[in-house]
Design a protein around this motif. Structure first.
Motif, mmCIF file in Angstrom:
data_model
loop_
_atom_site.group_PDB
_atom_site.id
_atom_site.type_symbol
_atom_site.label_atom_id
_atom_site.label_comp_id
_atom_site.label_asym_id
_atom_site.label_seq_id
_atom_site.Cartn_x
_atom_site.Cartn_y
_atom_site.Cartn_z
ATOM 1 N N PHE A 165 63.644 -46.457 24.719
ATOM 2 C CA PHE A 165 62.207 -46.317 24.496
ATOM 3 C C PHE A 165 61.827 -44.859 24.234
ATOM 4 N N THR A 166 62.436 -43.948 24.987
ATOM 5 C CA THR A 166 62.107 -42.528 24.810
ATOM 6 C C THR A 166 62.508 -42.037 23.431
ATOM 7 N N ARG A 167 63.726 -42.320 23.032
ATOM 8 C CA ARG A 167 64.216 -41.848 21.730
ATOM 9 C C ARG A 167 63.387 -42.419 20.587
ATOM 10 N N SER A 168 63.171 -43.722 20.594
ATOM 11 C CA SER A 168 62.453 -44.365 19.490
ATOM 12 C C SER A 168 61.010 -43.873 19.399
ATOM 13 N N THR A 169 60.327 -43.823 20.522
ATOM 14 C CA THR A 169 58.915 -43.445 20.528
ATOM 15 C C THR A 169 58.728 -41.991 20.104
ATOM 16 N N LEU A 170 59.547 -41.090 20.660
ATOM 17 C CA LEU A 170 59.389 -39.669 20.337
ATOM 18 C C LEU A 170 59.829 -39.369 18.909
ATOM 19 N N THR A 171 60.864 -40.051 18.411
ATOM 20 C CA THR A 171 61.296 -39.826 17.025
ATOM 21 C C THR A 171 60.210 -40.260 16.049
ATOM 22 N N LEU A 183 60.878 -55.441 21.720
ATOM 23 C CA LEU A 183 60.030 -54.827 22.740
ATOM 24 C C LEU A 183 59.168 -53.665 22.257
ATOM 25 N N ILE A 184 59.677 -52.843 21.327
ATOM 26 C CA ILE A 184 58.996 -51.591 21.006
ATOM 27 C C ILE A 184 57.620 -51.834 20.391
ATOM 28 N N THR A 185 57.511 -52.794 19.477
ATOM 29 C CA THR A 185 56.202 -53.054 18.855
ATOM 30 C C THR A 185 55.256 -53.750 19.826
ATOM 31 N N ARG A 186 55.806 -54.629 20.666
ATOM 32 C CA ARG A 186 54.967 -55.313 21.650
ATOM 33 C C ARG A 186 54.463 -54.347 22.715
ATOM 34 N N ALA A 187 55.283 -53.378 23.072
ATOM 35 C CA ALA A 187 54.866 -52.400 24.080
ATOM 36 C C ALA A 187 53.650 -51.621 23.614
ATOM 37 N N ASN A 188 53.593 -51.327 22.315
ATOM 38 C CA ASN A 188 52.476 -50.550 21.776
ATOM 39 C C ASN A 188 51.156 -51.320 21.763
ATOM 40 N N ILE A 189 51.236 -52.644 21.871
ATOM 41 C CA ILE A 189 50.011 -53.445 21.958
ATOM 42 C C ILE A 189 49.306 -53.190 23.291
ATOM 43 N N ASN A 209 69.725 -51.796 23.056
ATOM 44 C CA ASN A 209 69.069 -51.089 21.958
ATOM 45 C C ASN A 209 68.477 -52.073 20.962
ATOM 46 N N MET A 210 69.253 -53.085 20.596
ATOM 47 C CA MET A 210 68.775 -54.075 19.634
ATOM 48 C C MET A 210 67.577 -54.847 20.188
ATOM 49 N N VAL A 211 67.630 -55.214 21.463
ATOM 50 C CA VAL A 211 66.519 -55.944 22.082
ATOM 51 C C VAL A 211 65.259 -55.075 22.074
ATOM 52 N N VAL A 212 65.411 -53.803 22.451
ATOM 53 C CA VAL A 212 64.257 -52.893 22.493
ATOM 54 C C VAL A 212 63.661 -52.730 21.100
#
Length: 409
Positions: free
Chosen positions: A331-337, A281-287, A274-277
């Motif tokens: 990824f699902t929880r963070s993105t959808l929230t 990862l989460i902001t980089r994935a959106n690039i 969770n911490m790594v994502v």
């Protein structure tokens, strides 16, 4: 929280929004650590008091029923009376629930502890609303990611702490969770700035106040996001409610079946992922990809992970498939929230997060009972394949409900 910010002041504050959310991070991390202590312990703790797999599922379901009742009320109260006041009341209920759980000598008290905790729950949804309200629209996802990262920190430290304390007795981890909950109450009072419902948000003007029914009916895109969250909550609840008993039945470590210590290690690993994502990862994935692609890929990861879990013969493969499942879930929880928060007016954040929590509770009522029936009848492969099928439904729905391009619902 001030009023009447100019555009220039607004821009100036945006750079400091992360610093302003550090107290929120601390409060949520301490709170989540207490929850992280309980998660790996509860199935085995209840089992020693005579609970069957179905009753363990019922413990989660009764908590969810109480959340379903309390969720919208807690959210709207936080909109009306302020986040900090409602958060403190919610945390007091959690603390009382942990104390009752620690002194429980029978399942009746365990159920009572979960009922009290459920009726006063709302810590996370109120914290999400607080983070959304104290961040600029352009940094909303990062702000919500910070609270999710705090949850990940707690779910990393809490299970590890639970695994250490369980050596001294089953109640030691529960008492530790109660102490942490008390610390969380003090931290909320001391660290979070007082807020007032009449105050303007830092970064947006409030919209006119329509009736609640009209507001809910008009949230068309929010309902699409909520539909995907329901699918996620269902599969997430099926997984969390019985993963301990599944691992205990299928895997061993150092010659003995998986127990609270080993499950604690699994949850700690989930917290690390969770911490790594959230941090890397989460902001980089959106690039590289839109939210739609991220959610599609995340549900697909879960489907592959659950399918592999059905037939994994070794610990190494177990780690691989658990990693796919955990990464997909994070990824699902963070993105959808974040998408849900952006779909709703700033002064309705408490309401929408409370509604989100109630829908989560609805999924958490039925999913643990279904899990309990399948695990209770030792249908371990069926349990994993049902979750894989639900994740595939998530893939299909994400393709239909999310816009192909950002900002075009």
């Amino acid at each position: 929280m001030g009023t009447g910010f100019t555009a220039g002041a607004d821009e100036g504050l945006r750079g400091d929004s992360s610093l302003a959310l550090i107290p929120t991070f601390i409060v949520v991390a301490v709170d989540a650590t207490g929850m992280g202590i309980i998660l790996p312990l509860l199935p085995f703790y209840s089992q020693r008091l005579g609970a069957t797999p179905f009753m363990i599922g019922a413990l989660i379901s009764i908590y969810a029923v109480c959340q379903l009742i309390a969720g919208p009320i807690v959210g709207m109260l936080s909109d009306r009376y302020g986040r900090r006041k409602v958060l403190v009341v919610s945390q007091i209920g959690t603390c009382v629930g942990f104390v009752l759980l620690a002194i429980a000598g029978n399942l009746t008290l365990v159920f009572l502890a979960r009922i009290i905790d459920g009726l006063t729950s709302g810590n996370i949804s109120v914290a999400h609303a607080y983070a959304a309200e104290h961040s600029a629209p352009s940094t909303r996802k990062q702000a919500l990611g910070m609270t999710s990262g705090a949850i990940g920190t707690g779910l990393l430290v809490g299970p590890a702490l639970s695994g250490l304390l369980v050596h001294y007795g089953d109640t030691y981890p529960v008492w530790a969770a109660a102490v942490l909950s008390l610390i969380s109450i003090v931290a909320t009072i001391a660290l979070l700035s007082p807020d007032h419902p009449a105050s303007e948000p830092l970064y947006q003007q409030r919209v006119p106040e329509p009736t609640l029914a009209r507001t809910i009916a008009g949230m068309r895109y929010a309902w699409r996001v909520l539909a995907l969250l329901i699918v996620f909550f269902f599969v997430n609840s099926m997984f969390l409610s019985q993963i301990g008993l599944f691992l205990s039945a299928r895997f061993s470590w150092d010659g003995h079946p998986f127990g609270a210590r080993e499950l604690g290690a699994v949850f700690a690993y989930a917290g690390f992922i969770n911490m790594v994502v959230q941090c890397l990862l989460i902001t980089r994935a959106n690039i590289f990809a839109s939210d739609r692609i991220i959610v599609l890929a995340a549900f697909a990861c879960m489907a592959i992970g659950f399918s592999g879990l059905a037939f994994a013969p070794r610990i190494s493969l177990l780690v691989l498939f658990l990693t796919l499942i955990i990464v997909g879930m994070m990824f699902t929880r963070s993105t959808l929230t974040a998408e849900l928060s952006r779909s709703t007016a700033i002064n309705r954040q408490g309401m929408i997060m409370g509604l989100n929590q109630s829908l989560m509770s609805g999924a958490n009522i039925s999913a643990p009972l279904l899990s309990g029936v399948l695990i209770g009848h030792q249908l371990f492969v069926s349990w994993t394949l049902v979750m894989a099928a639900v994740a595939v439904i998530g893939v299909v729905l994400a393709g239909q409900l999310l816009p192909p391009q950002p900002g075009k619902p």
